[in-house]
Design an enzyme around this catalytic site. Structure first.
Site, PDB file in Angstrom:
ATOM      1  N   SER A 192      23.249  42.665  38.316  1.00 44.49           N
ATOM      2  CA  SER A 192      24.587  42.133  38.536  1.00 44.49           C
ATOM      3  C   SER A 192      25.578  43.257  38.875  1.00 44.49           C
ATOM      4  O   SER A 192      25.366  43.977  39.828  1.00 44.49           O
ATOM      5  CB  SER A 192      25.003  41.337  37.294  1.00 44.49           C
ATOM      6  OG  SER A 192      26.153  40.610  37.534  1.00 44.49           O
ATOM      7  N   ASP A 220      19.833  40.882  41.549  1.00 42.45           N
ATOM      8  CA  ASP A 220      20.897  39.932  41.846  1.00 42.45           C
ATOM      9  C   ASP A 220      22.283  40.598  41.789  1.00 42.45           C
ATOM     10  O   ASP A 220      23.121  40.239  40.949  1.00 42.45           O
ATOM     11  CB  ASP A 220      20.834  38.720  40.903  1.00 42.45           C
ATOM     12  CG  ASP A 220      21.340  37.449  41.587  1.00 42.45           C
ATOM     13  OD1 ASP A 220      21.189  37.349  42.819  1.00 42.45           O
ATOM     14  OD2 ASP A 220      21.886  36.562  40.913  1.00 42.45           O
ATOM     15  N   HIS A 307      20.764  33.589  37.629  1.00 42.53           N
ATOM     16  CA  HIS A 307      21.194  34.983  37.696  1.00 42.53           C
ATOM     17  C   HIS A 307      20.251  35.892  36.894  1.00 42.53           C
ATOM     18  O   HIS A 307      19.970  37.017  37.304  1.00 42.53           O
ATOM     19  CB  HIS A 307      22.621  35.066  37.169  1.00 42.53           C
ATOM     20  CG  HIS A 307      23.378  36.306  37.544  1.00 42.53           C
ATOM     21  ND1 HIS A 307      23.322  36.871  38.791  1.00 42.53           N
ATOM     22  CD2 HIS A 307      24.219  37.080  36.814  1.00 42.53           C
ATOM     23  CE1 HIS A 307      24.097  37.947  38.815  1.00 42.53           C
ATOM     24  NE2 HIS A 307      24.640  38.090  37.627  1.00 42.53           N
TER      25      HIS A 307
END
Ligand SMILES: *[C@@H]1O[C@H](CO)[C@@H](O)[C@H](O)[C@H]1NC(C)=O
Ligand SMILES: *[C@@H]1O[C@H](CO)[C@@H](O)[C@H](O)[C@H]1NC(C)=O
Ligand SMILES: *[C@@H]1O[C@H](CO)[C@@H](O)[C@H](O)[C@H]1NC(C)=O
Ligand SMILES: *[C@@H]1O[C@H](CO)[C@@H](O)[C@H](O)[C@H]1NC(C)=O
Length: 539
Positions: A192, A220, A307
């Protein structure tokens, strides 16, 4: 002794140089502007003007100070798997006595927004990396920036600039204290916002120390504030010698996606298409319907199922139970249609997913098989739970146009199959289509996965699941039980690179509630099957 000194020396020199630059030049412009720039000693100055603020990032803040961020770098090795040795950018003299093995490899793992460096997934990835390390030479370092990862999101986005810079300094300290030749053995893995943090570290290593990181894996990478921005603002392929990206929640932020959709690495993996992961959909939709407050929704999503699949997949790829093969293809739709299925044919290259992908990538580059300047988008499918790795099969179903079949007309239902191997092992029950549908004489092709590797299949059990619909006269079967006249099925394995054709006994139809055993020797009357590479139908 000499090395420690040189590490400190360089840092000091950088500080002196920066100050010199400011003091030598007396013009007003070069003075640090308190409005648009903030400086943190050897870590340099952080500006909040373009490209840090654009249409896509309307607010830009300064990173909080190192004192507030209190970044910790717990390091682990086989010898110190449980109790970490804490590294600190302020104490490079702690590196020598740490007994970090200069042979490497060195792994850095960074969490993202709202998280901390002691999360279970980091622990799990660390222990999986160390269990692979038979020489006990590896060091895993968690980048713990928890004090900077809390809301507001915009502040966390600013903080990773400083955390990335500090991490670059720590990497340089390790490099200089251990007399390393280069950073080829360094692998940064970030989830992230942690992915972009790795990009900043890679960038600062180049600009401040003239060193290039070996590899950055972006799990991601966060989308909000990093979509369509300048290269320095986000992770991209110039930040390391090899940059690979796992997209698992990639769709527009306003539609609920948190991960970037754009291809930014040397390889971009799109498991299950990159946006909707199997096993993830239900809970989220219920939640969205129930929740009104958008802040809570966002917080919850940041730890959401799609996610976090990125690090679940990646951790599994370190020591996978199956080949975890991915396929280069023009789009996920083409991939699921079976249009990209033969490794190496028509620019459709196969690569292992995740941790072990570099060797395969290098081979493609060295043989000039791929154009390194273009994105390399690869696709694969997984199951809906651990272990995610699965075997891909391309299934071509031919529904007979015989008089019997035509007289019977179309039937509404769904085909299922169980693959059976030579030695009697079998796969789970696999649906050949997502939904029930009308089955008329046609040849249809689709891609399915099986979690179990049964080797090369030899036969198949085929079932017909029929749905009666009171409103649809087509489904009213009164005199005859529901059936579908499947003439033959072609089954090809991506991983085993082989295929078989199986047929029902005596050309009989598949009748509801009655499994039919399709075998190769039943296909005697069949003329050689030609299957065009272009799929004619999508289930
Ligand atoms: C000092 O300024 C020069 C030219 O203006 C630049 O190339 C150099 O990178 C600067 N040094 C630092 C440490 O910022
Ligand atoms: C591991 O480290 C030892 C020294 O501690 C070294 O002799 C050995 O070559 C290293 N192994 C590898 C594979 O780098
Ligand atoms: C089914 O397969 C046969 C070859 O065995 C082929 O001639 C026929 O066109 C196929 N039927 C359909 C509807 O595609
Ligand atoms: C059957 O074959 C599969 C795949 O080749 C193998 O994993 C499995 O152990 C075999 N089972 C038996 C009973 O021989």
């Amino acid at each position: 002794m000499i090395n420690i000194t040189s590490g400190i020396m360089l840092n000091t020199m950088l500080l002196v140089l920066r100050n010199q630059n400011n003091s030598q030049d007396n013009s007003i412009e070069s003075q640090p502007d308190i409005e648009t720039e903030k400086c943190y000693g050897i870590y340099g100055c952080f500006s909040i003007v373009e490209p840090w603020v654009t249409d896509n990032r309307p607010i830009s803040l300064f990173p909080k100070s190192p004192e507030i961020l209190k970044i910790r770098y717990p390091s682990f090795s086989r010898h110190k798997a449980k109790i970490p040795y804490i590294l600190d950018t302020n104490e490079p003299e702690r590196i020598k006595p740490s007994r970090i093995n200069p042979a490497g490899p060195f792994y850095f793992i960074s969490h993202g927004y709202l998280e901390s460096g002691d999360k279970l997934w980091i622990e799990k990835m660390t222990s999986t990396l160390l269990s692979l390390d038979i020489n006990a030479n590896a060091t895993v370092i968690s980048v713990d920036w928890r004090a900077g990862s809390s809301p507001p999101y915009v502040q966390a986005c600013a903080n990773i600039r400083l955390v990335g810079t500090m991490t670059a300094h720590l990497i340089y300290d390790i490099y200089s204290n251990l007399n390393l030749k280069n950073l080829d053995n360094f692998h940064f893995i970030g989830h992230s916002l942690g992915a972009h943090l790795g990009g900043y570290a890679g960038n600062v290593l180049q600009t401040d120390f003239g060193l290039k990181l070996g590899r950055i894996t972006g799990l991601d990478p966060a989308d909000p504030y990093f979509n369509k921005v300048a290269n320095v603002v986000r992770l991209e392929k110039s930040d390391a010698k090899f940059v690979d990206i796992v997209h698992t929640d990639a769709s527009l932020f306003i539609k609920g996606g948190l991960g970037l959709f754009e291809s930014i690495g040397h390889i971009d993996y799109f498991p299950n298409g990159g946006s909707n992961q199997p096993g993830c959909n239900q809970g989220m939709m219920e939640y969205l319907n129930a929740q009104q407050g958008s802040i809570f929704r966002t917080l919850r999503q940041f730890l959401g199922c799609n996610h976090i699949r990125a690090y679940e997949f990646f951790t599994e790829s370190i020591s996978p139970s199956c080949p975890f093969l991915t396929m280069q293809c023009e789009s996920y739709q083409d991939f699921t249609r079976g249009a990209c299925f033969k490794c190496g044919e028509e620019d459709h290259n196969c690569l292992p997913f995740g941790f072990h992908s570099y060797r395969g990538y290098k081979r493609l580059v060295e043989s000039n098989t791929i154009d390194v300047s273009k994105p390399l988008n690869v696709f694969f499918m997984t199951t809906d739970r651990e272990s995610f790795c699965s075997m891909h099969y391309r299934i071509t179903v031919n529904i007979s146009a015989s008089i019997e079949s035509s007289t019977h007309g179309g039937d509404v239902g769904r085909l299922w199959m169980v693959l059976i191997s030579r030695n009697g092992t079998f796969s789970e029950r696999i649906p050949l289509e997502e939904h029930t549908g009308l089955h008329k004489p046609a040849t249809q092709r689709t891609l399915v996965v099986s979690a179990r590797d049964i080797g090369i299949p030899e036969s198949a059990k085929v079932e017909w699941e029929y749905e009666t619909n009171l409103l649809n006269p087509l489904t009213w079967r009164i005199l005859m039980s529901p059936r579908v006249y499947v003439a033959w099925i072609h089954i090809e394995s991506l991983e085993h690179r082989s295929g078989i054709t199986v047929c029902p006994p005596q050309e009989s139809p598949v009748i509801v509630n009655t499994p039919s055993y399709f075998q190769q020797h039943h296909c005697r009357n069949l003329s050689p099957i030609k299957i065009s590479t272009k799929s004619r139908f999508v289930f």
